[in-house]
Motif scaffolding. Structure first.
Motif, PDB file in Angstrom:
ATOM      1  N   VAL A 113      16.880 -11.410   7.570  1.00 55.20           N
ATOM      2  CA  VAL A 113      17.432 -10.099   7.902  1.00 55.20           C
ATOM      3  C   VAL A 113      16.279  -9.103   7.939  1.00 55.20           C
ATOM      4  CG1 VAL A 113      19.764 -10.463   7.024  1.00 55.20           C
ATOM      5  CG2 VAL A 113      17.994  -9.672   5.465  1.00 55.20           C
ATOM      6  N   GLU A 114      16.298  -8.224   8.925  1.00 52.04           N
ATOM      7  CA  GLU A 114      15.263  -7.204   9.056  1.00 52.04           C
ATOM      8  C   GLU A 114      15.907  -5.834   9.175  1.00 52.04           C
ATOM      9  OE1 GLU A 114      12.706  -8.088  12.306  1.00 52.04           O
ATOM     10  OE2 GLU A 114      11.766  -9.810  11.327  1.00 52.04           O
ATOM     11  N   LEU A 115      15.211  -4.852   8.655  1.00 51.41           N
ATOM     12  CA  LEU A 115      15.679  -3.472   8.675  1.00 51.41           C
ATOM     13  C   LEU A 115      14.457  -2.597   8.943  1.00 51.41           C
ATOM     14  CD1 LEU A 115      18.032  -1.936   5.981  1.00 51.41           C
ATOM     15  CD2 LEU A 115      16.015  -0.725   6.783  1.00 51.41           C
ATOM     16  N   SER A 190      21.313  -0.138   0.289  1.00 54.06           N
ATOM     17  CA  SER A 190      21.144  -1.508   0.766  1.00 54.06           C
ATOM     18  C   SER A 190      22.165  -1.799   1.853  1.00 54.06           C
ATOM     19  CB  SER A 190      21.296  -2.517  -0.379  1.00 54.06           C
ATOM     20  OG  SER A 190      22.592  -2.446  -0.942  1.00 54.06           O
ATOM     21  N   VAL A 191      21.783  -2.702   2.753  1.00 49.82           N
ATOM     22  CA  VAL A 191      22.700  -3.220   3.771  1.00 49.82           C
ATOM     23  C   VAL A 191      22.939  -4.687   3.449  1.00 49.82           C
ATOM     24  CG1 VAL A 191      23.087  -3.681   6.210  1.00 49.82           C
ATOM     25  CG2 VAL A 191      21.861  -1.611   5.516  1.00 49.82           C
ATOM     26  N   VAL A 192      24.169  -5.035   3.105  1.00 57.98           N
ATOM     27  CA  VAL A 192      24.525  -6.421   2.802  1.00 57.98           C
ATOM     28  C   VAL A 192      25.118  -7.043   4.065  1.00 57.98           C
ATOM     29  CG1 VAL A 192      25.910  -7.957   1.371  1.00 57.98           C
ATOM     30  CG2 VAL A 192      24.948  -5.862   0.388  1.00 57.98           C
ATOM     31  N   ALA A 205      20.821  -9.351   1.557  1.00 58.06           N
ATOM     32  CA  ALA A 205      20.734  -7.894   1.468  1.00 58.06           C
ATOM     33  C   ALA A 205      19.336  -7.427   1.851  1.00 58.06           C
ATOM     34  CB  ALA A 205      21.074  -7.421   0.062  1.00 58.06           C
ATOM     35  N   SER A 206      19.272  -6.254   2.447  1.00 57.78           N
ATOM     36  CA  SER A 206      18.006  -5.583   2.730  1.00 57.78           C
ATOM     37  C   SER A 206      18.166  -4.125   2.315  1.00 57.78           C
ATOM     38  CB  SER A 206      17.638  -5.701   4.212  1.00 57.78           C
ATOM     39  OG  SER A 206      18.715  -5.283   5.030  1.00 57.78           O
ATOM     40  N   SER A 207      17.069  -3.446   2.039  1.00 49.46           N
ATOM     41  CA  SER A 207      17.166  -2.101   1.470  1.00 49.46           C
ATOM     42  C   SER A 207      16.435  -1.076   2.321  1.00 49.46           C
ATOM     43  CB  SER A 207      16.609  -2.091   0.049  1.00 49.46           C
ATOM     44  OG  SER A 207      15.250  -2.472   0.043  1.00 49.46           O
ATOM     45  N   PHE A 208      16.870   0.182   2.180  1.00 47.88           N
ATOM     46  CA  PHE A 208      16.182   1.289   2.832  1.00 47.88           C
ATOM     47  C   PHE A 208      16.302   2.530   1.956  1.00 47.88           C
ATOM     48  CE2 PHE A 208      20.531   1.681   4.317  1.00 47.88           C
ATOM     49  CZ  PHE A 208      20.763   3.045   4.410  1.00 47.88           C
ATOM     50  N   THR A 209      15.438   3.494   2.222  1.00 48.16           N
ATOM     51  CA  THR A 209      15.396   4.731   1.448  1.00 48.16           C
ATOM     52  C   THR A 209      15.537   5.923   2.378  1.00 48.16           C
ATOM     53  OG1 THR A 209      13.955   3.739  -0.231  1.00 48.16           O
ATOM     54  CG2 THR A 209      14.012   6.147  -0.120  1.00 48.16           C
ATOM     55  N   VAL A 210      16.424   6.838   2.019  1.00 53.91           N
ATOM     56  CA  VAL A 210      16.545   8.106   2.730  1.00 53.91           C
ATOM     57  C   VAL A 210      15.738   9.139   1.948  1.00 53.91           C
ATOM     58  CG1 VAL A 210      18.108   9.903   3.555  1.00 53.91           C
ATOM     59  CG2 VAL A 210      18.823   7.502   3.616  1.00 53.91           C
ATOM     60  N   GLU A 211      14.702   9.687   2.566  1.00 53.30           N
ATOM     61  CA  GLU A 211      13.787  10.602   1.878  1.00 53.30           C
ATOM     62  C   GLU A 211      14.189  12.059   2.077  1.00 53.30           C
ATOM     63  OE1 GLU A 211      10.145   9.360   3.740  1.00 53.30           O
ATOM     64  OE2 GLU A 211       9.735   7.909   2.141  1.00 53.30           O
TER      65      GLU A 211
END
Length: 211
Positions: A113-115, A190-192, A205-211
């Motif tokens: 999985v890629e984000l 996270s996006v599951v 799952a992959s994760s991202f951050t909203v700054e």
């Protein structure tokens, strides 16, 4: 009478909520984000006025209006669009890669999985990609459900994006873009991703951050 009217309103509210959920996501994310926010406010205000007048209680009308606006507006918070599918291995190549034989039963394997990008600002768009393999011994097409859930910790922050497909054995890539609303809170998310067939499933799952 008041009780019946409130029950009817809540039923309408949930119908509106369900209608706003993205599935295949074939629409403009920017326009839909605005529609989610404006639609939530408009529907909430309208229902609040109707309930207040019918029940003779401005407080009841305000409560229903606020709840409706929050739920309907929230549906438009995260939006999926530009869904794409491709196949990278046919049935024979996938079986050779996994050293598969029908006696092993059904296999669902999310290989990657890629984000991108993983650090964004409110209003940005994230591109999601999932590579998965399906193998079954029946020789029949697989009924596949692909689900993506955006979570904060263990809490889901949006109704899941869900796509139902019919696929042969093989390896596939699913791509979709995720538009983040301009006023979404900062933090880690996270996006599951889940892939399910009638007899097997896998998730990553992959994760991202909203700054």
């Amino acid at each position: 009478m008041k009780r019946q009217l409130l029950i009817y309103t809540l039923v309408v509210l949930f119908v509106i909520t369900g209608a706003g959920c993205a599935t295949n996501g074939h629409y403009d994310p920017a326009r839909s984000t605005g529609a989610g926010a404006l639609g939530g406010a408009a529907v909430g205000s309208a229902l609040g006025s109707i309930i207040g007048a019918a029940t003779g209680s401005a407080g009841t009308g305000a409560w229903v209006g606020a709840a409706t606006g929050a739920i309907v507006g929230g549906v438009g918070g995260f939006l999926y669009a530009k869904h794409k599918e491709s196949q990278t291995r046919d049935a024979q190549m996938a079986a050779e890669t996994y050293n598969y034989s029908p006696g092993r039963g059904d296999i669902v394997s999310i290989e990657n999985v890629e984000l991108k990008p993983s650090r964004v600002k409110a209003g940005d768009t994230i591109n999601l990609s999932a590579t998965y393999t399906l193998l079954s011994g029946s020789g029949q097409p697989n009924n596949v459900t692909l689900i993506r859930e955006v979570q904060s910790g263990s809490q889901r922050v949006l109704n899941p994006d869900q796509v139902r497909l019919t696929k042969p054995n093989g390896t596939f890539v699913d791509q979709v873009s995720l538009a983040i609303p301009k006023e979404f809170p900062r933090g880690d998310y996270s996006v599951v991703t889940k892939v399910l067939t009638d007899r097997a499933m896998d998730e990553r799952a992959s994760s991202f951050t909203v700054e």
